[in-house]
Design an enzyme around this catalytic site. Structure first.
Site, PDB file in Angstrom:
ATOM      1  N   SER A 190       0.718  -1.147   0.144  1.00  0.00           N
ATOM      2  CA  SER A 190       0.029   0.027   0.029  1.00  0.00           C
ATOM      3  C   SER A 190       0.787   1.394   0.155  1.00  0.00           C
ATOM      4  CB  SER A 190      -0.915   0.064   1.173  1.00  0.00           C
ATOM      5  OG  SER A 190      -0.336  -0.099   2.342  1.00  0.00           O
ATOM      6  N   ASP A 214      -3.370   8.164   7.626  1.00  0.00           N
ATOM      7  CA  ASP A 214      -4.116   7.551   8.411  1.00  0.00           C
ATOM      8  C   ASP A 214      -3.398   6.786   9.528  1.00  0.00           C
ATOM      9  OD1 ASP A 214      -2.815   5.488   7.127  1.00  0.00           O
ATOM     10  OD2 ASP A 214      -4.680   4.887   5.789  1.00  0.00           O
ATOM     11  N   HIS A 259      -0.087   5.181   6.977  1.00  0.00           N
ATOM     12  CA  HIS A 259       0.250   5.769   5.613  1.00  0.00           C
ATOM     13  C   HIS A 259       0.706   7.272   5.896  1.00  0.00           C
ATOM     14  CE1 HIS A 259      -2.257   2.227   4.618  1.00  0.00           C
ATOM     15  NE2 HIS A 259      -1.192   1.679   4.238  1.00  0.00           N
TER      16      HIS A 259
END
Length: 349
Positions: free
Chosen positions: A33, A324, A327
């Site tokens: 991610s 978040d 990240h």
């Protein structure tokens, strides 16, 4: 006199050829991610970020599937090499091979070196990312021709960024690997996979390869929040940070080994741990105000993915290191990219 001039012209010609040979025609990305630009939008997984408030600072305020409020570090790296300002996801049908010829992403959020890690959330495993790359090569040959495509693959820059999920979402989170391996053994297991992957893309023509190390994963807001004892909930989990440093050291050893075995490979290691650690220890020095929690959600401690939909997301993400609970923000991604480009990747400029 004429022969001397011809000699000078030949020398200039050779220098020009060497200069051009150093240019990077394409950025090719594998990973999780941290670098997934939207591939998970097109697979059956709950790990998606193609909804607000993700992407709110992206061009047009569009949620693209990037786990950030805007662009990723790989987007900025691509732009720094005068390629595409964003790296398109390979599974997005709105892009064609003409777009992928300059930048392409095979990464998948929640993936890792360990194929079992990808199974936890039905992400695209590394072996499947490799299959997509092989498919890409075939399309590139049809588009550019055999000789040009071979050159593009050889001179392209390959960025591999993964490993955090292997520990946080797999080894420490679900039964299985932890009952089979000690932490040290599991690190060696992952390093073995990383080495074989480099060997496989090398066999397909890759020569300029960047292996990105792990960040101080014990300092992610999510890990701070679940730290014990509760009185230390705002402190980093130093045992997780030690694991990250140990893994990074082994990644360096792997690089040395491959360098000796393959003299024509340019294998580099991006040490984001030290830079990330410096930012977290002195966020104000880098223009941040908040480093312990993320911008997204009511608390910024646990929210990620769907749970980022809370209305209490911060107004100015540029004040935050994290978007978040896991990240970085677009601003932090830009700083990471600048650091990598000016250090590790400078040799390819």
């Amino acid at each position: 006199m004429q022969q001397r001039c011809l000699g000078v012209l030949c020398l200039l010609h050779l220098l020009l050829l060497r200069s051009c040979a150093g240019k990077v025609p394409v950025i090719i990305v594998f990973g999780d991610s941290t670098v997934d630009s939207g591939n998970n939008n097109f697979i059956n997984t709950v790990v998606k970020s193609n909804y607000a408030p993700y992407g709110r600072d992206f061009d047009g305020g569009k949620a693209t599937g990037r786990f950030s409020n805007g662009r990723l570090a790989t987007d900025f790296i691509s732009q720094a090499f005068n390629l595409s300002p964003t790296v398109p996801p390979y599974l997005d049908p709105s892009y064609a091979i003409k777009d992928f010829a300059h930048a392409v992403c095979f990464a998948s959020a929640a993936s890792g070196y360990d194929y079992a890690t990808s199974n936890v959330a039905s992400a695209i495993p590394l072996w499947k990312q490799l299959e997509y790359f092989k498919d890409y090569i075939g399309k590139l040959r049809s588009y550019q021709g055999e000789a040009k495509a071979t050159e593009t693959i050889r001179e392209g820059l390959y960025i591999i960024s993964m490993g955090t999920n292997d520990f946080l979402e797999n080894y420490y989170a679900v039964p299985g690997r932890s009952s089979t391996f000690t932490v040290d053994e599991y690190q060696n297991f992952l390093i073995g996979i990383a080495g074989r992957f480099v060997e496989e893309i090398y066999a397909l023509g890759a020569r300029k390869i960047d292996l990105t190390g792990l960040p101080p994963m014990g300092c992610l807001p999510l890990e701070r929040s679940i730290n014990f004892p509760p009185s230390l909930s705002d402190e980093c989990k130093q045992d997780y940070n030690r694991v990250a440093r140990d893994f990074n050291s082994k990644l360096n050893i792997l690089m040395d080994k491959l360098d000796k075995e393959k003299p024509d490979i340019s294998l580099v290691y991006s040490n984001i741990y030290d830079f990330f650690d410096a930012v977290l220890k002195s966020p104000s020095s880098y223009g941040f105000e908040v480093a312990e929690v993320g911008c997204c959600g009511a608390s910024g401690r646990l929210e990620m993915g769907y749970f980022c939909k809370f209305p209490l997301t911060c107004k100015d993400a540029s004040k935050y290191v994290f978007w978040d609970s896991m990240h970085p923000t677009q601003k932090m991604n830009k700083l990471i990219a600048d650091y990598i480009v000016n250090t590790t990747l400078a040799r390819f400029m």
